[in-house]
Motif scaffolding. Structure first.
Motif, PDB file in Angstrom:
ATOM      1  N   UNK A 215       0.797  -1.145  -0.008  1.00  0.00           N
ATOM      2  CA  UNK A 215      -0.100  -0.030  -0.060  1.00  0.00           C
ATOM      3  C   UNK A 215       0.799   1.171   0.124  1.00  0.00           C
ATOM      4  N   UNK A 216       1.994   1.236   0.718  1.00  0.00           N
ATOM      5  CA  UNK A 216       2.873   2.276   0.775  1.00  0.00           C
ATOM      6  C   UNK A 216       3.511   2.659  -0.579  1.00  0.00           C
ATOM      7  N   UNK A 217       3.926   1.467  -1.277  1.00  0.00           N
ATOM      8  CA  UNK A 217       4.646   1.347  -2.476  1.00  0.00           C
ATOM      9  C   UNK A 217       3.522   2.188  -3.464  1.00  0.00           C
ATOM     10  N   UNK A 218       2.289   1.746  -3.479  1.00  0.00           N
ATOM     11  CA  UNK A 218       1.262   2.158  -4.403  1.00  0.00           C
ATOM     12  C   UNK A 218       0.866   3.515  -4.151  1.00  0.00           C
ATOM     13  N   UNK A 219       0.733   4.085  -3.046  1.00  0.00           N
ATOM     14  CA  UNK A 219       0.432   5.433  -2.916  1.00  0.00           C
ATOM     15  C   UNK A 219       1.497   6.446  -3.381  1.00  0.00           C
ATOM     16  N   UNK A 220       2.805   6.034  -3.176  1.00  0.00           N
ATOM     17  CA  UNK A 220       3.894   6.808  -3.406  1.00  0.00           C
ATOM     18  C   UNK A 220       3.909   6.865  -4.995  1.00  0.00           C
ATOM     19  N   UNK A 221       3.839   5.878  -5.454  1.00  0.00           N
ATOM     20  CA  UNK A 221       3.986   5.700  -7.232  1.00  0.00           C
ATOM     21  C   UNK A 221       2.745   6.702  -7.620  1.00  0.00           C
ATOM     22  N   UNK A 222       1.605   6.601  -7.128  1.00  0.00           N
ATOM     23  CA  UNK A 222       0.440   7.278  -7.593  1.00  0.00           C
ATOM     24  C   UNK A 222       0.652   8.829  -7.450  1.00  0.00           C
ATOM     25  N   UNK A 223       1.428   9.246  -6.463  1.00  0.00           N
ATOM     26  CA  UNK A 223       1.735  10.698  -6.237  1.00  0.00           C
ATOM     27  C   UNK A 223       2.667  11.009  -7.050  1.00  0.00           C
ATOM     28  N   UNK A 224       3.632  10.357  -7.354  1.00  0.00           N
ATOM     29  CA  UNK A 224       4.765  10.497  -8.393  1.00  0.00           C
ATOM     30  C   UNK A 224       4.122  10.808  -9.525  1.00  0.00           C
ATOM     31  N   UNK A 225       3.071   9.868  -9.740  1.00  0.00           N
ATOM     32  CA  UNK A 225       2.551   9.960 -11.223  1.00  0.00           C
ATOM     33  C   UNK A 225       1.794  11.281 -11.423  1.00  0.00           C
ATOM     34  N   UNK A 226       0.976  11.370 -10.433  1.00  0.00           N
ATOM     35  CA  UNK A 226       0.006  12.440 -10.560  1.00  0.00           C
ATOM     36  C   UNK A 226       0.856  14.129 -10.766  1.00  0.00           C
ATOM     37  N   UNK A 227       1.958  14.024  -9.864  1.00  0.00           N
ATOM     38  CA  UNK A 227       2.845  15.364  -9.999  1.00  0.00           C
ATOM     39  C   UNK A 227       3.920  15.161 -11.141  1.00  0.00           C
ATOM     40  N   UNK A 228       3.863  14.216 -11.576  1.00  0.00           N
ATOM     41  CA  UNK A 228       4.917  13.978 -12.939  1.00  0.00           C
ATOM     42  C   UNK A 228       6.418  14.028 -12.280  1.00  0.00           C
TER      43      UNK A 228
ATOM     44  N   UNK B 252      10.947  -1.740  -0.413  1.00  0.00           N
ATOM     45  CA  UNK B 252      10.655  -0.344  -0.868  1.00  0.00           C
ATOM     46  C   UNK B 252      11.721  -0.067  -1.844  1.00  0.00           C
ATOM     47  N   UNK B 253      12.888  -0.084  -1.675  1.00  0.00           N
ATOM     48  CA  UNK B 253      14.033   0.247  -2.348  1.00  0.00           C
ATOM     49  C   UNK B 253      13.898  -0.447  -3.853  1.00  0.00           C
ATOM     50  N   UNK B 254      13.440  -1.656  -3.820  1.00  0.00           N
ATOM     51  CA  UNK B 254      13.131  -2.749  -5.069  1.00  0.00           C
ATOM     52  C   UNK B 254      12.150  -1.974  -5.964  1.00  0.00           C
ATOM     53  N   UNK B 255      11.085  -1.651  -5.239  1.00  0.00           N
ATOM     54  CA  UNK B 255       9.931  -1.051  -6.234  1.00  0.00           C
ATOM     55  C   UNK B 255      10.070   0.172  -6.397  1.00  0.00           C
ATOM     56  N   UNK B 256      10.621   1.221  -5.705  1.00  0.00           N
ATOM     57  CA  UNK B 256      10.528   2.561  -6.185  1.00  0.00           C
ATOM     58  C   UNK B 256      12.001   3.174  -6.681  1.00  0.00           C
TER      59      UNK B 256
END
Length: 322
Positions: free
Chosen positions: A46-59, A101-105
């Motif tokens: 869930x942590x990985x998903x929400x950070x990814x979502x924010x990064x996409x949202x704000x490019x 987290x490091x692997x995913x992000x």
């Protein structure tokens, strides 16, 4: 684009996030619910998903970030980036958080105990005024703490430095969940304040609205105790005085041992504000010797719920040095 840091404050009910500048200014913050089902196996995804979502949202790209810092309950291995024994998260087995987290992000990640992280936040951007010597005590459901000495967070040989809640203040006192008696946590936490009130009500014979509520079997909170005390309820004042005596004793001993520039009190119970602080100060002065009394200040925390994410973000600054 200026580099950023991410701070995560992992709690039993919510996970708070912030994107900060390198100076500790919060630019964005958000939170998600903590899903502790299935042994807490959803938390890291869930942590990985929400950070990814924010990064996409704000490019934003991973290169825009210096690192991610996180505060977590449980026993933390800072070097390996693992946690075990965070029972309020259902984490009974070892969690390799850093690795996942490091692997995913692809962003450097570090973590520490949640009370330590709140201490870092208050020291950096709150009441600690970025001084190198600050002690932080959080009075919540339990009592936690963090000690920053000469600019460094103290961890101890087993990661237990700063467990101020387990300082013994009353050897014949209440039993603590840790297995010993008379820990500060049994008296000065939110639950401890109520426990003291119930115990003292057995022998108090005078007029008191608070005592009447307890005798009638009504639910009483630490907030009620302080509110009645502020209205001059004589029994509530007696309870608050007892709580502040033991808190002042613990804080006095910390002052005598560490002589920090400030001892900062935060957490839910600290919402009693100056009413609490001034009484702790009185006993602190009684239990310290002059040089400490005149140089160490007792302060109230300033950051509230933001202490965790700001302190967590500050952990990531170490990646700048590498």
């Amino acid at each position: 684009m200026d580099k950023k840091i991410i701070g995560i404050d992992l709690g039993g009910t919510t996970i708070k996030f912030a994107i900060l500048t390198l100076d500790g200014e919060v630019q964005q913050k958000w939170s998600i619910e903590t899903n502790i089902l299935e042994e807490g196996s959803h938390i890291v995804p869930d942590i990985i998903e929400t950070i990814n979502h924010r990064m996409e949202l704000y490019n934003m790209q991973k290169e825009d970030f210096v690192g991610i810092g996180m505060g977590t309950p449980g026993s933390v291995d800072i070097e390996k980036g693992t946690v075990i024994g965070a029972y309020n998260l259902n984490w009974t087995t070892l969690q390799p958080i850093k690795e996942q987290i490091e692997q995913a992000l692809g962003i450097p990640f570090t973590l520490d105990n949640d009370a330590n992280v709140a201490a870092l936040g208050e020291r950096w951007k709150g009441a600690g005024e970025n001084n190198p010597d600050v002690v932080f005590i959080t009075l919540g459901t339990g009592v936690g703490g963090g000690i920053i000495s000469e600019g460094n967070l103290l961890h101890g040989v087993a990661g237990c430095a700063g467990e101020i809640g387990h300082v013994t203040v009353d050897p014949q006192g209440f039993e603590c969940t840790c297995g010993k008696r008379g820990c500060l946590e049994t008296i000065s936490s939110a639950t401890g304040v109520v426990r003291v009130a119930r115990k003292l009500s057995e022998e108090y014979a005078g007029e008191s609205q608070l005592k009447q509520m307890i005798d009638d079997g009504q639910a009483v909170s630490s907030k009620d105790v302080f509110e009645f005390a502020e209205k001059d309820d004589p029994f509530a004042l007696m309870v608050v005085d007892r709580v502040c005596f033991f808190l002042g004793l613990a804080v006095g001993n910390l002052g005598n041992t560490l002589n920090p520039s400030s001892i900062v009190i935060g957490g839910g119970v600290s919402a009693a504000g100056e009413f609490l602080r001034s009484r702790v100060q009185k006993y602190f002065e009684e239990f310290t010797f002059p040089q400490v009394r005149n140089s160490t200040q007792i302060k109230l925390a300033q950051l509230g719920n933001e202490a965790g994410v700001i302190g967590a973000g500050s952990l990531a600054l170490k990646f700048l040095e590498k």
